[in-house]
Design a protein around this motif. Structure first.
Motif, PDB file in Angstrom:
ATOM      1  N   MET A 122       0.805  -1.227   0.000  1.00  0.00           N
ATOM      2  CA  MET A 122       0.000   0.000   0.000  1.00  0.00           C
ATOM      3  C   MET A 122       0.834   1.271   0.000  1.00  0.00           C
ATOM      4  SD  MET A 122      -1.320  -0.141   3.974  1.00  0.00           S
ATOM      5  CE  MET A 122      -2.598   1.029   3.722  1.00  0.00           C
ATOM      6  N   ALA A 123       2.109   1.202   0.358  1.00  0.00           N
ATOM      7  CA  ALA A 123       2.936   2.398   0.498  1.00  0.00           C
ATOM      8  C   ALA A 123       3.282   3.014  -0.852  1.00  0.00           C
ATOM      9  CB  ALA A 123       4.219   2.055   1.251  1.00  0.00           C
ATOM     10  N   ASP A 124       3.455   4.319  -0.847  1.00  0.00           N
ATOM     11  CA  ASP A 124       3.942   5.009  -2.039  1.00  0.00           C
ATOM     12  C   ASP A 124       5.401   4.628  -2.307  1.00  0.00           C
ATOM     13  OD1 ASP A 124       1.548   6.574  -2.489  1.00  0.00           O
ATOM     14  OD2 ASP A 124       2.137   7.766  -0.740  1.00  0.00           O
ATOM     15  N   TYR A 125       6.160   4.452  -1.234  1.00  0.00           N
ATOM     16  CA  TYR A 125       7.578   4.100  -1.312  1.00  0.00           C
ATOM     17  C   TYR A 125       7.854   3.069  -0.226  1.00  0.00           C
ATOM     18  CZ  TYR A 125       7.277   8.647  -3.541  1.00  0.00           C
ATOM     19  OH  TYR A 125       6.882   9.692  -4.323  1.00  0.00           O
ATOM     20  N   HIS A 126       8.841   2.235  -0.459  1.00  0.00           N
ATOM     21  CA  HIS A 126       9.164   1.258   0.579  1.00  0.00           C
ATOM     22  C   HIS A 126      10.637   0.857   0.508  1.00  0.00           C
ATOM     23  CE1 HIS A 126       8.581  -1.515  -2.805  1.00  0.00           C
ATOM     24  NE2 HIS A 126       9.410  -2.295  -2.159  1.00  0.00           N
ATOM     25  N   ILE A 127      11.109   0.430   1.673  1.00  0.00           N
ATOM     26  CA  ILE A 127      12.406  -0.237   1.759  1.00  0.00           C
ATOM     27  C   ILE A 127      12.122  -1.565   2.457  1.00  0.00           C
ATOM     28  CG2 ILE A 127      14.763  -0.196   2.617  1.00  0.00           C
ATOM     29  CD1 ILE A 127      14.553   2.886   2.745  1.00  0.00           C
TER      30      ILE A 127
END
Length: 188
Positions: free
Chosen positions: A153-158
């Protein structure tokens, strides 16, 4: 008892995971954070247990360590640092709302929420991310295991790709220091 082999095994597993981190994802997140700083945006962090400590540590390192010599500072806030509010919300509304609730009063469009979760499925972090997305905030998930719902669901992730909470949490903290190092070297 000789613990040396177990120590080496743990360190070897951690080194392997570090070598497989996606540098492009880290690079992208650094740019998102820098854009937020330059735009004067608020950056919220949250997590449970060890991830709460990591979320708090990110705030310390960015608000002081990275911002120290900058004229335009970072504005990080850890949602788990206000114990009284967290406990009031947990008691009166529900633990699943402890991170979303303060965002209703504070978060604005284009602010950032960094959710940290080993599993990527912590319900209270997921709800905060849903709310942030609904109001036009940007979301960053820092996860382990398979990344869970937060990665999706995140716009960005690590994503720290390992089914081991301790190693995932170790690397989540290390990522804070990597970003701090990059920014303090790059912003001189």
């Amino acid at each position: 008892m000789d613990y040396r082999n177990l120590i080496q095994e743990y360190l070897d597993r951690e080194i392997c995971v570090i070598k497989n981190l996606n540098i492009e994802d880290i690079h992208t997140v650094i740019h998102v954070l820098e854009d937020a700083r330059l735009a004067g945006k608020h950056i919220f962090t949250c997590g449970n247990g060890g991830s709460a400590a990591t979320a708090s540590h990110y705030c310390s390192d960015f608000n002081k360590g990275v911002s120290l010599k900058l004229s335009k500072k970072y504005n990080f806030e850890c949602l788990s640092d206000n114990t009284a509010t967290m406990m009031a919300v947990a008691n009166d509304i529900g633990y699943e709302e402890v991170f979303r609730f303060p965002l209703v009063n504070k978060m604005e469009k284009d602010d950032i929420l960094i959710g940290i979760s080993g599993s990527g499925n912590s319900e209270n972090v997921v709800r905060a991310m849903e709310y942030a997305g609904k109001i036009g905030g940007k979301t960053i998930a820092i996860t382990g295991y398979d990344g869970g719902r937060m990665k999706q669901m995140a716009d960005y992730h690590i994503h720290v790709d390992i089914n081991d909470m301790q190693i995932a949490e170790d690397i989540h903290m290390m990522l804070d220091h990597v970003m701090m190092h990059v920014l303090t070297c790059g912003l001189k």
